[in-house]
Scaffold this motif. Sequence first.
Motif, PDB file in Angstrom:
ATOM      1  N   UNK A 438      61.201 124.865  -4.917  1.00  0.00           N
ATOM      2  CA  UNK A 438      61.786 124.076  -5.996  1.00  0.00           C
ATOM      3  C   UNK A 438      63.243 124.489  -6.082  1.00  0.00           C
ATOM      4  N   UNK A 439      64.165 123.492  -6.085  1.00  0.00           N
ATOM      5  CA  UNK A 439      65.571 123.856  -6.142  1.00  0.00           C
ATOM      6  C   UNK A 439      66.481 122.687  -5.820  1.00  0.00           C
ATOM      7  N   UNK A 440      67.733 122.988  -5.482  1.00  0.00           N
ATOM      8  CA  UNK A 440      68.714 121.934  -5.210  1.00  0.00           C
ATOM      9  C   UNK A 440      68.353 121.111  -3.979  1.00  0.00           C
ATOM     10  N   UNK A 464      65.596 115.521  -8.210  1.00  0.00           N
ATOM     11  CA  UNK A 464      65.050 114.754  -9.330  1.00  0.00           C
ATOM     12  C   UNK A 464      66.154 114.008 -10.068  1.00  0.00           C
ATOM     13  N   UNK A 465      65.857 112.783 -10.466  1.00  0.00           N
ATOM     14  CA  UNK A 465      66.735 111.993 -11.315  1.00  0.00           C
ATOM     15  C   UNK A 465      65.887 111.413 -12.442  1.00  0.00           C
ATOM     16  N   UNK A 493      70.076 122.614 -18.131  1.00  0.00           N
ATOM     17  CA  UNK A 493      69.980 123.218 -16.798  1.00  0.00           C
ATOM     18  C   UNK A 493      68.562 123.124 -16.255  1.00  0.00           C
ATOM     19  N   UNK A 494      68.071 121.944 -16.124  1.00  0.00           N
ATOM     20  CA  UNK A 494      66.746 121.757 -15.536  1.00  0.00           C
ATOM     21  C   UNK A 494      66.705 120.386 -14.872  1.00  0.00           C
ATOM     22  N   UNK A 495      65.958 120.294 -13.813  1.00  0.00           N
ATOM     23  CA  UNK A 495      65.929 119.052 -13.066  1.00  0.00           C
ATOM     24  C   UNK A 495      65.137 117.968 -13.771  1.00  0.00           C
ATOM     25  N   UNK A 496      64.459 118.340 -14.839  1.00  0.00           N
ATOM     26  CA  UNK A 496      63.749 117.339 -15.636  1.00  0.00           C
ATOM     27  C   UNK A 496      64.583 116.862 -16.814  1.00  0.00           C
ATOM     28  N   UNK A 497      65.841 117.335 -16.901  1.00  0.00           N
ATOM     29  CA  UNK A 497      66.706 116.890 -17.988  1.00  0.00           C
ATOM     30  C   UNK A 497      66.999 115.402 -17.859  1.00  0.00           C
ATOM     31  N   UNK A 598      73.689 118.368 -15.254  1.00  0.00           N
ATOM     32  CA  UNK A 598      73.271 117.913 -13.929  1.00  0.00           C
ATOM     33  C   UNK A 598      73.537 116.428 -13.734  1.00  0.00           C
ATOM     34  N   UNK A 599      73.926 115.717 -14.794  1.00  0.00           N
ATOM     35  CA  UNK A 599      74.206 114.290 -14.627  1.00  0.00           C
ATOM     36  C   UNK A 599      75.509 114.052 -13.886  1.00  0.00           C
ATOM     37  N   UNK A 600      76.312 115.111 -13.716  1.00  0.00           N
ATOM     38  CA  UNK A 600      77.600 114.946 -13.059  1.00  0.00           C
ATOM     39  C   UNK A 600      77.555 115.370 -11.594  1.00  0.00           C
TER      40      UNK A 600
END
Length: 602
Positions: A438-440, A464-465, A493-497, A598-600
């Motif tokens: 799990x990661x970038x 994830x988006x 700071x989470x990919x589910x944001x 993470x949206x940027x």
Amino acid sequence: MMNIECSSELNEQPQMLPPPPGTFIDREELIQHVGEFAVSQGYVVTIKQSKRDKVVVLGCDRGGVYRNRRKPIDESAAECIRRRRTGSRLTNCPFEVVGKKDDVLWVLTVKNGTHNHEPLKDIAEHPSARRFSEKEVLLIKEMTEAGLKPRQILKRLRQSNPDLLSTPKHVYNVKAKLRQGNMSVRNYKSLKPQKSAVRNNYLSVMEPSWRQHNPPRVPNLIGGRFVDSQSFASIDVINPATQEVVSQVPLTTNEEFRAAVFAAKRAFPSWRNTPSTIRQRIMFKFQELIRRDIDKLAMNITNEHGKALKDAYDDVLCGLEVVEHACGLANLQIGEFVSNISNGVDSYSIREPLGVCAGICPFEFPAMIPLWMFSTAVTCGNTFILKPSEKDPGAAVMLAELAVEAGLPNGVLNIVHGSNEIISTICDDDDIKAVSFVGPSTAGSYVYSRASAKGKRVQCNFGAKNHAVVMPDASMDTTLNALVTAGFGGAGQKRMSLSTVVFVGGLTPWEDKLVERAKALRVQPGTEPDTDIGPVISKQAKELICRLIQSSVDSGAKLVVDGRNILPTQAEAAFSSATNPLSLPHFLHEGKFNYSPHSFTT
């Protein structure tokens, strides 16, 4: 007839066996193996010789028959030597085993496995089962200098330690050692049953070396033992709210990684044959221990990651749900059977563990994602190598301690630390059969391509988006609460944001309400009970967020809430400085509300 009776009498006499030969991860594991086997057979083992930590010789310590190694030149010299008794060694039992370091591992061989005495019914009866401690040796020295006799010394020692089994002869021996200037406690210790038989005896003997550092070094977990890495290179784990160094993460050496894989591979056969009900029982105990220590886990996550305490609790609780699910995995491992699927043909399928598996974790969820990975894997009968994030590894190590306490056998779960190099090593190792990541996105693509090229099973969660669509008839309060919770949790700071919100029918009715909610959020250190947003993980993360915000503004975005220079509340003004990475980066543009860091990234 007499021969038959004699042979039956010989058969009735118990025969003590030497420990089985084998290969071990380190010297301590080898000594523990010999000591535990000795206890089961009824004898005491003492370390008789050690040369530069490359060879260790262990022999049976029984009785006290000494033989002088010096050959007398004349009667007067021989008589002097007998009085001094220097250079003597224990020779009454020929039993001896040798452990030698071969490359990375230690190999145990039996040099002489015979004994010349009967086993002890109660091993505590042996005088060597209770030797003097370091403190007692110092007291013996002081009382000897004060003129006390051995029996008087022993009487005083028993006042503070009634269980002392030593005799005046042992006091004489200690006094002889002291006269020679030898104060090493190691010479007075043997493998005691009450310590060698205790699981993970490193905790009962002394404070581990990795805890003695300041700041403490995060240990590896190899073969059931938490050990300090021999690597000189390390990474600082920094508290984002105070910029203080919490701990140091060593970069695990290649030899230590190989030892961890060897431990997992060696533990796999017995663990896969362990009944599923026993594995479930360990998971039940594990989830009970997590609930017991949830406060400690949450505080550690906040100190290393920076997220608010309530988010840290949710982190642990989400992982706990997976552990609870693992408690019922026995039913999910049932195979299928179909009789006469074709003429005279039956079909069946079975579920079997793969072997050694590995998990590579990100920093966003220090507790949840490790629990995602190893709790399910080990319950299914696999053994596991866990690589936590080097930014916040403390929670993973604490969870491993709880898993060992719950009864997870040695070698089933192992932990190694590092960065890119250790990830490549995990992908390339032939003994690792599956990798979970799990990661970038960039790292995920690398892990997937490199590990799958080696024929491993790979699962990667990356890229994830998360978008939300708000319809015109949506409830205002409910929707605002959901958007704020989904976007601001964990400082985004989470990919589910939630990164993007599309408002059907226009943004105008929502914009002012969203700005009002954003400005009302409390930004302060995560340890404060009313914190809504804590600091991001590092100064570098804040700088990246600020650059992305500025880039969006330069591209024409409308900035309605600027959190780049926001300060914590006055109650926490001591933490507000140029180096404090507290940040609230949010902006509105083109009918979309982007408020996660993470949206940027795209």
